[in-house]
Design a protein around this motif. Sequence first.
Motif, PDB file in Angstrom:
ATOM      1  N   ARG A 338      36.959   7.578  20.810  1.00  0.00           N
ATOM      2  CA  ARG A 338      35.672   7.743  21.510  1.00  0.00           C
ATOM      3  C   ARG A 338      35.400   6.271  22.219  1.00  0.00           C
ATOM      4  NH1 ARG A 338      30.223   9.010  21.256  1.00  0.00           N
ATOM      5  NH2 ARG A 338      29.983   9.588  23.388  1.00  0.00           N
ATOM      6  N   ALA A 339      35.636   5.072  21.604  1.00  0.00           N
ATOM      7  CA  ALA A 339      35.363   3.912  22.232  1.00  0.00           C
ATOM      8  C   ALA A 339      36.092   3.597  23.464  1.00  0.00           C
ATOM      9  CB  ALA A 339      35.541   2.710  21.062  1.00  0.00           C
ATOM     10  N   ARG A 340      37.244   4.180  23.378  1.00  0.00           N
ATOM     11  CA  ARG A 340      38.196   3.960  24.722  1.00  0.00           C
ATOM     12  C   ARG A 340      37.553   4.721  25.839  1.00  0.00           C
ATOM     13  NH1 ARG A 340      44.311   3.918  22.189  1.00  0.00           N
ATOM     14  NH2 ARG A 340      44.271   1.821  21.509  1.00  0.00           N
ATOM     15  N   THR A 341      37.081   5.944  25.552  1.00  0.00           N
ATOM     16  CA  THR A 341      36.483   6.936  26.486  1.00  0.00           C
ATOM     17  C   THR A 341      35.281   6.319  26.934  1.00  0.00           C
ATOM     18  OG1 THR A 341      37.364   8.691  25.138  1.00  0.00           O
ATOM     19  CG2 THR A 341      35.680   9.316  26.743  1.00  0.00           C
ATOM     20  N   LEU A 342      34.334   5.776  26.124  1.00  0.00           N
ATOM     21  CA  LEU A 342      33.107   5.352  26.427  1.00  0.00           C
ATOM     22  C   LEU A 342      33.218   4.103  27.540  1.00  0.00           C
ATOM     23  CD1 LEU A 342      30.699   5.214  23.487  1.00  0.00           C
ATOM     24  CD2 LEU A 342      30.672   6.692  25.531  1.00  0.00           C
ATOM     25  N   GLU A 343      34.375   3.353  27.069  1.00  0.00           N
ATOM     26  CA  GLU A 343      34.809   1.966  27.794  1.00  0.00           C
ATOM     27  C   GLU A 343      35.229   2.431  29.342  1.00  0.00           C
ATOM     28  OE1 GLU A 343      38.691  -1.085  27.930  1.00  0.00           O
ATOM     29  OE2 GLU A 343      37.579  -0.755  25.992  1.00  0.00           O
ATOM     30  N   LEU A 367      28.951  -5.680  26.935  1.00  0.00           N
ATOM     31  CA  LEU A 367      29.047  -4.064  27.261  1.00  0.00           C
ATOM     32  C   LEU A 367      30.265  -3.361  26.452  1.00  0.00           C
ATOM     33  CD1 LEU A 367      27.787  -1.547  28.369  1.00  0.00           C
ATOM     34  CD2 LEU A 367      28.874  -2.066  30.327  1.00  0.00           C
ATOM     35  N   GLU A 368      31.365  -4.235  26.609  1.00  0.00           N
ATOM     36  CA  GLU A 368      32.722  -3.475  26.071  1.00  0.00           C
ATOM     37  C   GLU A 368      32.559  -3.598  24.496  1.00  0.00           C
ATOM     38  OE1 GLU A 368      37.523  -4.297  26.372  1.00  0.00           O
ATOM     39  OE2 GLU A 368      36.137  -5.565  27.513  1.00  0.00           O
ATOM     40  N   LEU A 369      32.132  -4.642  23.990  1.00  0.00           N
ATOM     41  CA  LEU A 369      31.804  -4.775  22.566  1.00  0.00           C
ATOM     42  C   LEU A 369      30.760  -3.615  22.210  1.00  0.00           C
ATOM     43  CD1 LEU A 369      31.406  -8.541  21.674  1.00  0.00           C
ATOM     44  CD2 LEU A 369      33.148  -6.828  20.832  1.00  0.00           C
ATOM     45  N   SER A 370      29.695  -3.309  22.971  1.00  0.00           N
ATOM     46  CA  SER A 370      28.944  -2.148  22.513  1.00  0.00           C
ATOM     47  C   SER A 370      29.599  -1.018  22.384  1.00  0.00           C
ATOM     48  CB  SER A 370      27.685  -2.246  23.665  1.00  0.00           C
ATOM     49  OG  SER A 370      27.301  -3.585  23.690  1.00  0.00           O
ATOM     50  N   THR A 371      30.521  -0.662  23.465  1.00  0.00           N
ATOM     51  CA  THR A 371      31.434   0.585  23.284  1.00  0.00           C
ATOM     52  C   THR A 371      31.987   0.712  22.299  1.00  0.00           C
ATOM     53  OG1 THR A 371      33.119  -0.065  24.477  1.00  0.00           O
ATOM     54  CG2 THR A 371      31.270   0.852  25.976  1.00  0.00           C
ATOM     55  N   ARG A 414      21.672  -0.189  19.651  1.00  0.00           N
ATOM     56  CA  ARG A 414      20.593   0.625  18.635  1.00  0.00           C
ATOM     57  C   ARG A 414      20.146   1.489  19.812  1.00  0.00           C
ATOM     58  NH1 ARG A 414      15.540  -2.456  15.878  1.00  0.00           N
ATOM     59  NH2 ARG A 414      14.358  -0.553  15.228  1.00  0.00           N
ATOM     60  N   PHE A 415      19.677   0.987  21.063  1.00  0.00           N
ATOM     61  CA  PHE A 415      18.895   1.788  21.831  1.00  0.00           C
ATOM     62  C   PHE A 415      19.860   2.852  22.576  1.00  0.00           C
ATOM     63  CE2 PHE A 415      16.146  -2.192  21.945  1.00  0.00           C
ATOM     64  CZ  PHE A 415      15.378  -1.810  21.019  1.00  0.00           C
ATOM     65  N   ASN A 416      21.000   2.882  22.547  1.00  0.00           N
ATOM     66  CA  ASN A 416      21.781   3.840  22.944  1.00  0.00           C
ATOM     67  C   ASN A 416      21.652   5.281  21.930  1.00  0.00           C
ATOM     68  OD1 ASN A 416      24.165   5.295  24.051  1.00  0.00           O
ATOM     69  ND2 ASN A 416      25.001   5.054  22.043  1.00  0.00           N
ATOM     70  N   HIS A 417      20.949   5.061  20.721  1.00  0.00           N
ATOM     71  CA  HIS A 417      20.701   6.202  19.831  1.00  0.00           C
ATOM     72  C   HIS A 417      19.121   6.228  19.614  1.00  0.00           C
ATOM     73  CE1 HIS A 417      24.714   6.361  18.526  1.00  0.00           C
ATOM     74  NE2 HIS A 417      24.919   4.935  18.379  1.00  0.00           N
ATOM     75  N   ALA A 451      27.233   6.488  29.873  1.00  0.00           N
ATOM     76  CA  ALA A 451      28.645   6.738  29.391  1.00  0.00           C
ATOM     77  C   ALA A 451      28.561   7.625  28.321  1.00  0.00           C
ATOM     78  CB  ALA A 451      29.058   5.576  29.156  1.00  0.00           C
ATOM     79  N   ASN A 452      27.567   7.553  27.469  1.00  0.00           N
ATOM     80  CA  ASN A 452      27.498   8.364  25.999  1.00  0.00           C
ATOM     81  C   ASN A 452      27.281   9.798  26.495  1.00  0.00           C
ATOM     82  OD1 ASN A 452      27.469   8.263  23.039  1.00  0.00           O
ATOM     83  ND2 ASN A 452      25.262   9.223  23.442  1.00  0.00           N
ATOM     84  N   ALA A 453      26.374  10.119  27.630  1.00  0.00           N
ATOM     85  CA  ALA A 453      25.944  11.182  27.858  1.00  0.00           C
ATOM     86  C   ALA A 453      27.291  12.139  28.516  1.00  0.00           C
ATOM     87  CB  ALA A 453      24.777  11.515  28.883  1.00  0.00           C
ATOM     88  N   LEU A 454      27.961  11.471  29.148  1.00  0.00           N
ATOM     89  CA  LEU A 454      29.294  11.844  29.979  1.00  0.00           C
ATOM     90  C   LEU A 454      30.403  12.210  28.699  1.00  0.00           C
ATOM     91  CD1 LEU A 454      29.539   9.911  33.073  1.00  0.00           C
ATOM     92  CD2 LEU A 454      28.354  12.222  32.662  1.00  0.00           C
ATOM     93  N   ASP A 455      30.547  11.889  27.624  1.00  0.00           N
ATOM     94  CA  ASP A 455      31.189  12.255  26.590  1.00  0.00           C
ATOM     95  C   ASP A 455      30.616  12.553  25.050  1.00  0.00           C
ATOM     96  OD1 ASP A 455      34.065  12.423  25.492  1.00  0.00           O
ATOM     97  OD2 ASP A 455      33.650  10.616  24.139  1.00  0.00           O
ATOM     98  N   ARG A 456      29.286  13.251  25.311  1.00  0.00           N
ATOM     99  CA  ARG A 456      28.533  13.603  24.337  1.00  0.00           C
ATOM    100  C   ARG A 456      29.375  14.771  23.386  1.00  0.00           C
ATOM    101  NH1 ARG A 456      26.311  13.691  20.492  1.00  0.00           N
ATOM    102  NH2 ARG A 456      24.292  13.956  19.676  1.00  0.00           N
ATOM    103  N   THR A 457      30.256  15.385  23.908  1.00  0.00           N
ATOM    104  CA  THR A 457      30.956  16.484  22.942  1.00  0.00           C
ATOM    105  C   THR A 457      32.092  15.720  22.312  1.00  0.00           C
ATOM    106  OG1 THR A 457      32.306  17.232  24.787  1.00  0.00           O
ATOM    107  CG2 THR A 457      30.200  18.205  24.697  1.00  0.00           C
TER     108      THR A 457
END
Length: 514
Positions: A338-343, A367-371, A414-417, A451-457
Amino acid sequence: MSDTFAAVHVGSYELTMKIFEISRKNGLKCLDHIRHRIDLGSETYATGTISSRHMLELTRVLKEFSEIMKSYGVTNVQAYGTSALRETHNINIVCAQLEQRTGIKVDILSNSEQRFLDYKSIALQSTKFTELIEEPTAIIDIGGGSIQVSLFDKDKLVTTQNMKLGVLRLRQTLEHLAEGKDRYPELIAELVDSQLHVLSKFYLNDRTYKNLVIIDDYMSPVFQKISSPGYDKGFITSSDFDKMLERFSRMSNDYIAKELSISTEYVTLAYISGILVKRITVALMSQLLWAPGVTLCDGIAYEYAEKKKYITPIHDFEADIIACGMSIAKRYGGSKSRARTLESIALPIFDKTKKLHGLGHRERLLLELSTILHDCGKYISLMNMGFCCYNIIMSTEIIGLSHRERSIVANVVRFNHENFLYFDDSPDCYKGLTRKDYLTIAKLTAILRVANALDRTHNHKFKDVSVTVKDDEVQILLDTTSDITIEKGLINNRASFFEEIFGVKPVIRQKRLF
């Protein structure tokens, strides 16, 4: 073209300055190395303050350093304080006084920044460093207040951990116990082996680390004088090291000082450091020890030369920061795929919107660390993942990051969630951060949310993602044959914050299939 550069380290046990001539042709050439013994650590570790006596001494020596810099025509200077200053309650007042009295601005390094610079200093010994870390290798950075253990395998950082087992702290404990030198090995083993057992249990996984690289101000000078037969300067086998320690245990401090041509006051600290190295050697089952004889000043100069492009790094140090983040994510059950996908989504958005956000390479790394760390909080709670992510990141050192940078990553995750908190509302999460840092958090959060929305599933529907900025839209083109109804719906929910921050709206386009 060349620079004359001064690196100053206000350490736990001494004040050090190295002056370098730095050029593209010759790299780093040390012109002078000045050391002044001043035991700040014993005082600050015990009381949290620096006495007026030591402040006067610090001021006097830094003034002398300043005069020496002038004599060499120094064009740039960087001065850092480490744990002894870091643990001082009124550190801002101390640094302000020093700058006012001496003209030298002393910045305070976090532990992770200090260890990263120490680690970079080894790169000056480029060939040996590169060869060693191809095999399982541990770098042991021993300070007055703590030690850092960094484990490498095949040129990759596996993990790095900090333990409060510094030489000055151990000496204070031993002096309090009022036992003789003959009992030091036994007592130090009791004090440190329990922490080393935890390191072994959670991070070694029954692996051995053949090579042990030592950075310290205590034992390293000894290694430069005593090497194993057939090895280069600074190298000693574990069996020869054991024999050396055993011999030192039977000799007086005055005799050791005379034999090694070192100050008598350093002998006790060197012996304590040696016993500490011995315990680590046993825990890691190391066979070969190397003390390259470098100091924090070398790392300071290396980083300056790297930034000014006088030298080309032979090792990817940023990859070690990422590796440290991945180690933390793994520890807390983070999803690597999942981290790779978000990245793969977040970084192209970042790269194609540079004119909108105005951020640089360092922020891209954050940003990469955040993913990578986006879901580490689920280890504790799925309901309060954002808050738990924040606490895990803020409680875990990431080598190479300052406290400020770690706070940026923690807030972005944190604010991603969670709902975004605005700066003027003065939440505690922005403590110690500037308005500029806050804007960086807002921009990185907006990108990560999309990025999170595009891989929500979590179904990894996309083969490729491309981004273009056109008029008032950021168009995200997805190469997929899957149904993306959910992604299109969720992007609308996340798009409003992105539009608020950047003034443009992100939209999904599905690659046309023929």
